[in-house]
Motif scaffolding. Structure first.
Motif, PDB file in Angstrom:
ATOM      1  N   PRO A   1      47.063 -73.495  19.866  1.00  0.00           N
ATOM      2  CA  PRO A   1      46.505 -72.425  19.046  1.00  0.00           C
ATOM      3  C   PRO A   1      47.368 -72.078  17.829  1.00  0.00           C
ATOM      4  O   PRO A   1      46.846 -71.685  16.790  1.00  0.00           O
TER       5      PRO A   1
ATOM      6  N   LEU B   1      35.868 -75.247  13.168  1.00  0.00           N
ATOM      7  CA  LEU B   1      37.247 -75.737  13.136  1.00  0.00           C
ATOM      8  C   LEU B   1      37.379 -76.801  14.222  1.00  0.00           C
ATOM      9  O   LEU B   1      37.355 -76.490  15.413  1.00  0.00           O
ATOM     10  N   ASN B   2      37.486 -78.051  13.786  1.00  0.00           N
ATOM     11  CA  ASN B   2      37.608 -79.178  14.714  1.00  0.00           C
ATOM     12  C   ASN B   2      39.028 -79.709  14.686  1.00  0.00           C
ATOM     13  O   ASN B   2      39.554 -79.991  13.615  1.00  0.00           O
ATOM     14  N   THR B   3      39.622 -79.848  15.858  1.00  0.00           N
ATOM     15  CA  THR B   3      41.020 -80.264  15.929  1.00  0.00           C
ATOM     16  C   THR B   3      41.204 -81.496  16.804  1.00  0.00           C
ATOM     17  O   THR B   3      40.671 -81.554  17.906  1.00  0.00           O
TER      18      THR B   3
ATOM     19  N   PHE C   1      44.337 -83.551  18.548  1.00  0.00           N
ATOM     20  CA  PHE C   1      45.764 -83.466  18.872  1.00  0.00           C
ATOM     21  C   PHE C   1      46.329 -84.880  18.949  1.00  0.00           C
ATOM     22  O   PHE C   1      45.944 -85.663  19.827  1.00  0.00           O
TER      23      PHE C   1
ATOM     24  N   PHE D   1      52.678 -68.067  27.333  1.00  0.00           N
ATOM     25  CA  PHE D   1      51.668 -68.154  26.297  1.00  0.00           C
ATOM     26  C   PHE D   1      50.345 -67.512  26.728  1.00  0.00           C
ATOM     27  O   PHE D   1      49.785 -66.678  26.021  1.00  0.00           O
TER      28      PHE D   1
ATOM     29  N   TYR E   1      48.063 -63.414  25.952  1.00  0.00           N
ATOM     30  CA  TYR E   1      46.659 -63.101  25.727  1.00  0.00           C
ATOM     31  C   TYR E   1      46.065 -62.219  26.834  1.00  0.00           C
ATOM     32  O   TYR E   1      45.006 -61.631  26.664  1.00  0.00           O
TER      33      TYR E   1
ATOM     34  N   ASN F   1      40.793 -62.337  16.796  1.00  0.00           N
ATOM     35  CA  ASN F   1      41.126 -63.542  16.034  1.00  0.00           C
ATOM     36  C   ASN F   1      40.661 -64.815  16.742  1.00  0.00           C
ATOM     37  O   ASN F   1      40.609 -64.886  17.969  1.00  0.00           O
TER      38      ASN F   1
ATOM     39  N   PRO G   1      42.026 -67.954  17.090  1.00  0.00           N
ATOM     40  CA  PRO G   1      42.908 -68.688  17.998  1.00  0.00           C
ATOM     41  C   PRO G   1      42.896 -68.151  19.426  1.00  0.00           C
ATOM     42  O   PRO G   1      43.050 -68.909  20.380  1.00  0.00           O
TER      43      PRO G   1
ATOM     44  N   MET H   1      39.832 -69.758  20.946  1.00  0.00           N
ATOM     45  CA  MET H   1      40.049 -71.202  21.129  1.00  0.00           C
ATOM     46  C   MET H   1      41.013 -71.444  22.284  1.00  0.00           C
ATOM     47  O   MET H   1      40.855 -72.381  23.059  1.00  0.00           O
ATOM     48  N   SER H   2      42.006 -70.570  22.390  1.00  0.00           N
ATOM     49  CA  SER H   2      42.965 -70.693  23.479  1.00  0.00           C
ATOM     50  C   SER H   2      42.289 -70.414  24.822  1.00  0.00           C
ATOM     51  O   SER H   2      42.528 -71.125  25.812  1.00  0.00           O
TER      52      SER H   2
ATOM     53  N   LEU I   1      39.470 -80.466  20.337  1.00  0.00           N
ATOM     54  CA  LEU I   1      38.905 -79.141  20.566  1.00  0.00           C
ATOM     55  C   LEU I   1      38.119 -78.744  19.320  1.00  0.00           C
ATOM     56  O   LEU I   1      38.687 -78.481  18.272  1.00  0.00           O
TER      57      LEU I   1
ATOM     58  N   THR J   1      35.394 -76.193  17.575  1.00  0.00           N
ATOM     59  CA  THR J   1      34.920 -74.819  17.727  1.00  0.00           C
ATOM     60  C   THR J   1      33.919 -74.443  16.648  1.00  0.00           C
ATOM     61  O   THR J   1      34.152 -74.701  15.468  1.00  0.00           O
TER      62      THR J   1
END
Lengths: 137, 137, 137, 137
Positions: free
Chosen positions: A55, A84-86, A88, B19, B23, B53, B55, B58-59, B84, B86
């Motif tokens: 994140p 938002l495409n990620t 890794f 982490f 959250y 937010n 992130p 997404m997290s 990932l 989104t």
């Protein structure tokens, strides 16, 4: 090069914003339709396994693109992320990360760009495709 | 239903992990190949504009999928996220968020699933497509 | 259920359109914000390795979502695809494919939905996330 | 530059393959971890509205990446696509399209890269993020 926002203004946004403040993002470069952020290493960003958590990097990509858009439209234009495409690619170990975002298409309604996170040696960590939608006029 | 991990074990992982601890994620439901997390509202999760937010959501999606995989493979199998994606559908206002992840394909090497974040009324906030890669055997 | 377009109208669009005609798509179901297409097996759709080629399934997903949108907005509203993300889960062998698309969010400007291609036995082949942008009003 | 496959071998694959043959793809450039295909304009590729249809460009991206991987691994390595994300930036009118794919990460198991389709003047048409999985060794 006459950007619609200055590096000082962007740094002020980072400082004012609790959320980006948490990550400690720094502006390394600001150009027309592009922005590079530095994510200084911090112990709190580490997830199990000893890597910088995902994140953080996704957030860096999102914020870097946000600033890249501001270089075109200024601060007042409140574009928001729609996608938002990620991917890794490699884990970031206990090291600083650099995230460079650039706009590929500045449409009247949608803005599309990509971002790449690397370490100081240029090792690729994450790749992002990002879409923002501009406010209605 | 004999899951490869219990709700108590998953809650322990959440508590141990700095982490996810940040959250405040809570496990609402754990089933075969699925997991629902609750993201309790907290002021620190708010970004400019008054929304939770991105992130954070997404997290939540990433962690919920991680637990969904553990229901099949147990805790020892260290799968990691490779992709990932989104889509941001609606902003989460000052409210709790629920994130439900489920596995669509459990392959020998790749695991693919989707996650959906909603508020308490079922309003869709974000949709995610998530790919994990399993460790080599 | 009063859809903004009928099954007969959708079938006419399929017949008139050279491109969808090539694939031989058939409408199996049309509901509010959803559409299921059948992709009848044809030898010309096979790629090396003996599988139905990926673009056929991506096209089915795109067209099924297009029709799902028409059930809400009718034929005149010319929404266009801005993003199409595909995960390939299992190969389709020499068999018919079914593609079910449904809308998750019908916004004033963007429409987001997902599609899933399966074979007759329900085996999951591909998953898609699709974004359309509506014309300006 | 010693590529694991020659331009002549790649052209032979294009000629032998019914599916790529349909699109008329041509190899413009082949380098280490990259490939540029030309998609010559043809009336049959046009969809309603007068644009080149999306599946043609997605297919070009997928095939260009396939060849980019072959420059590293040769023809025998049968990697397959697991994910293909496409952003549609501008429509291709009745014109040739060029699709340049390049590898960003060649992993032992996954290969990740991007592709960009443009017209002859460099106008950006589509952007793609592509993941291939390599066969088990």
């Amino acid at each position: 090069m006459n950007l619609a926002i200055t590096k000082e203004e962007v740094e002020q946004i980072l400082a004012e914003n609790t959320f980006t403040h948490y990550y400690g993002f720094q502006v390394k470069e600001l150009g027309e339709g592009m922005c590079t952020l530095k994510v200084p290493f911090h112990e709190k960003l580490i997830r199990p396994g000893g890597y910088v958590n995902g994140p953080t990097l996704m957030s860096a990509a999102d914020v870097a693109m946000w600033f890249a858009i501001m270089t075109k439209l200024g601060r007042t234009d409140m574009a928001v992320t729609t996608e938002l495409n990620t991917a890794f690619l490699n884990g970031a170990r206990r090291e600083d990360v650099y995230c460079r975002a650039e706009i590929l298409k500045m449409g009247r309604r949608l803005v599309f760009g990509t971002a790449l996170c690397t370490n100081a040696k240029g090792r690729k960590l994450t790749h992002h495709s990002i879409t923002y939608i501009r406010p209605e006029t």
